[in-house]
Enzyme design. Structure first.
Site, mmCIF file in Angstrom:
data_model
loop_
_atom_site.group_PDB
_atom_site.id
_atom_site.type_symbol
_atom_site.label_atom_id
_atom_site.label_comp_id
_atom_site.label_asym_id
_atom_site.label_seq_id
_atom_site.Cartn_x
_atom_site.Cartn_y
_atom_site.Cartn_z
ATOM 1 N N PRO A 21 88.605 30.235 47.661
ATOM 2 C CG PRO A 21 90.665 29.982 48.707
ATOM 3 C CD PRO A 21 89.916 30.875 47.756
ATOM 4 C CG ASP A 44 77.777 27.584 44.328
ATOM 5 O OD1 ASP A 44 78.769 27.547 43.598
ATOM 6 O OD2 ASP A 44 76.610 27.563 43.919
ATOM 7 C CE LYS A 66 74.879 24.023 40.097
ATOM 8 N NZ LYS A 66 74.275 25.327 39.999
ATOM 9 C CG ASP A 99 87.929 32.023 38.103
ATOM 10 O OD1 ASP A 99 88.298 33.188 38.320
ATOM 11 O OD2 ASP A 99 87.451 31.662 37.008
ATOM 12 C CB ILE A 102 87.545 26.727 37.269
ATOM 13 C CG1 ILE A 102 88.601 27.761 36.928
ATOM 14 C CG2 ILE A 102 88.112 25.311 37.325
ATOM 15 C CD1 ILE A 102 89.407 27.485 35.694
ATOM 16 C CB THR A 127 90.728 28.309 40.561
ATOM 17 O OG1 THR A 127 90.293 26.951 40.548
ATOM 18 C CG2 THR A 127 92.198 28.362 40.202
ATOM 19 C CG MET A 181 83.369 18.477 41.197
ATOM 20 S SD MET A 181 82.280 19.138 39.944
ATOM 21 C CE MET A 181 83.432 19.657 38.691
HETATM 22 C C1 LIG Z 1 81.766 22.789 41.092
HETATM 23 S S1 LIG Z 1 83.500 22.713 41.323
HETATM 24 C C2 LIG Z 1 83.853 24.392 41.599
HETATM 25 C C3 LIG Z 1 85.289 24.760 41.328
HETATM 26 C C4 LIG Z 1 85.556 26.230 41.577
HETATM 27 N N1 LIG Z 1 84.885 27.065 40.607
HETATM 28 C C5 LIG Z 1 87.040 26.582 41.614
HETATM 29 O O1 LIG Z 1 87.525 27.370 40.785
HETATM 30 O O2 LIG Z 1 87.716 26.075 42.517
HETATM 31 C C6 LIG Z 1 83.555 22.011 42.938
HETATM 32 C C7 LIG Z 1 84.852 21.256 43.169
HETATM 33 O O3 LIG Z 1 85.899 22.186 43.385
HETATM 34 C C8 LIG Z 1 86.772 21.699 44.377
HETATM 35 N N2 LIG Z 1 86.619 22.556 45.558
HETATM 36 C C9 LIG Z 1 85.837 23.634 45.670
HETATM 37 N N3 LIG Z 1 85.989 24.207 46.882
HETATM 38 C C10 LIG Z 1 86.898 23.453 47.535
HETATM 39 C C11 LIG Z 1 87.482 23.521 48.823
HETATM 40 N N4 LIG Z 1 87.158 24.484 49.671
HETATM 41 N N5 LIG Z 1 88.392 22.579 49.183
HETATM 42 C C12 LIG Z 1 88.752 21.606 48.324
HETATM 43 N N6 LIG Z 1 88.227 21.491 47.084
HETATM 44 C C13 LIG Z 1 87.312 22.402 46.701
HETATM 45 C C14 LIG Z 1 86.311 20.282 44.686
HETATM 46 O O4 LIG Z 1 86.961 19.410 43.776
HETATM 47 C C15 LIG Z 1 84.837 20.379 44.407
HETATM 48 O O5 LIG Z 1 84.274 19.106 44.150
#
Ligand SMILES: C[S@@+](CC[C@H](N)C(=O)[O-])C[C@H]1O[C@@H](n2cnc3c(N)ncnc32)[C@H](O)[C@@H]1O
Length: 259
Positions: A21, A44, A66, A99, A102, A127, A181
């Site tokens: 995170p 990213d 992205k 992760d 995901i 994740t 998202m």
């Molecule tokens: C492309 S997805 C990636 C998810 C990532 N692979 C995971 O396992 O958390 C991006 C989404 O993950 C969530 N996300 C990722 N990083 C975050 C963070 N630091 N705080 C809150 N939501 C996050 C949000 O919903 C964001 O739009």
């Protein structure tokens, strides 16, 4: 922290690593090893800057974020970049938020690497869904209350709410649902869930920018959060969680930031 020598990663290979995170101390030791071994790192915009502090000064850093609504390299360009560098004999590390398995388009990168004959490995990360539960000091499952956890995207290729969502599953009162998202489409999703019979009183929490100093928590009922989220238009990445297991979560945030 003990790490192995850079040779833990073969030349001409790719490692997709989960950056978690954003908190650097939630990286796995293996992820740190791969970062230290890397000749080229693609990252990213959701990967925390601190994570990149493990990269050697002579390694090449390439930003391939992205974030929705901003210009960014296409997925095939990202895959191409990774493969081209690996074919030159470089150790390539691709850092992904959370992760890699995901909502991270990892499947496409694996296929591209296999087509090119480049060895690829996945290093799992924490994740956002489980990191959010930890931040909120709660559990996503709860005996006799939440027997199922589901992760869903609220964002189709065109940025809209996907039309093929399994609304019956998403309206299951016995599940905890983690919406990735979904900040822009949550009002529409909530309306559909309520029409499917999920109570508008279902406990709902939004965690924004987890793992950063600007983490924010918004907690309330499904109906309230749908309205407040649409009005607040948060800028940071948001994970939305809803389900009976989240009842009382607002009282348990570490900072008391929940409302
Ligand atoms: C492309 S997805 C990636 C998810 C990532 N692979 C995971 O396992 O958390 C991006 C989404 O993950 C969530 N996300 C990722 N990083 C975050 C963070 N630091 N705080 C809150 N939501 C996050 C949000 O919903 C964001 O739009």
């Amino acid at each position: 922290m003990t790490v192995t020598a850079p040779d833990s990663m073969p030349r001409g290979s790719i490692a997709l690593i989960g950056g978690g995170p954003g908190d650097v101390d939630l990286l796995t030791l293996r992820a740190v090893e791969r970062l230290r071994a890397a000749d080229v790192v693609l990252y990213d915009d959701l990967a925390g800057d601190e994570i990149l502090s493990f990269v050697r000064p002579d390694a090449e850093l390439i930003a391939v974020g992205k974030r929705a609504g901003r210009p960014s390299p296409r997925q095939d360009e990202v895959s191409r970049l990774m493969i081209d560098h690996a074919l030159l004999g470089k150790r390539v590390v691709r850092v992904k938020s959370g992760d890699p398995s995901i909502f991270a388009r990892t499947d496409e990168e694996i296929s591209a690497a296999r087509r090119a004959g480049v060895p690829i490995e996945i290093v799992p990360g924490i994740t956002t869904a489980t990191a959010a539960a930890a931040y909120l000091c709660t559990s996503l499952t709860k005996r006799l209350v939440a027997r199922r956890v589901q992760m869903v995207t609220g964002h189709d290729v065109d940025g809209r709410l996907p039309t093929d969502l399994d609304l019956a599953a998403l309206a299951d009162p016995g599940a905890t649902t983690c919406v990735f998202m979904g900040k822009a489409t949550f009002a529409e999703l909530a309306e559909k869930l309520i029409a499917r019979g999920l109570s508008g009183e279902t406990p709902t929490v939004v965690v924004e920018s987890l793992g950063s100093p600007s983490t924010q928590v918004m907690a309330g009922s499904l109906t309230e959060i749908a309205t407040r989220l649409a009005a607040a238009k948060p800028v940071g990445p948001c994970l939305i969680l809803y389900g009976a297991a989240l009842a009382g979560t607002e009282l348990r945030t570490p900072s008391g930031a929940g409302e």
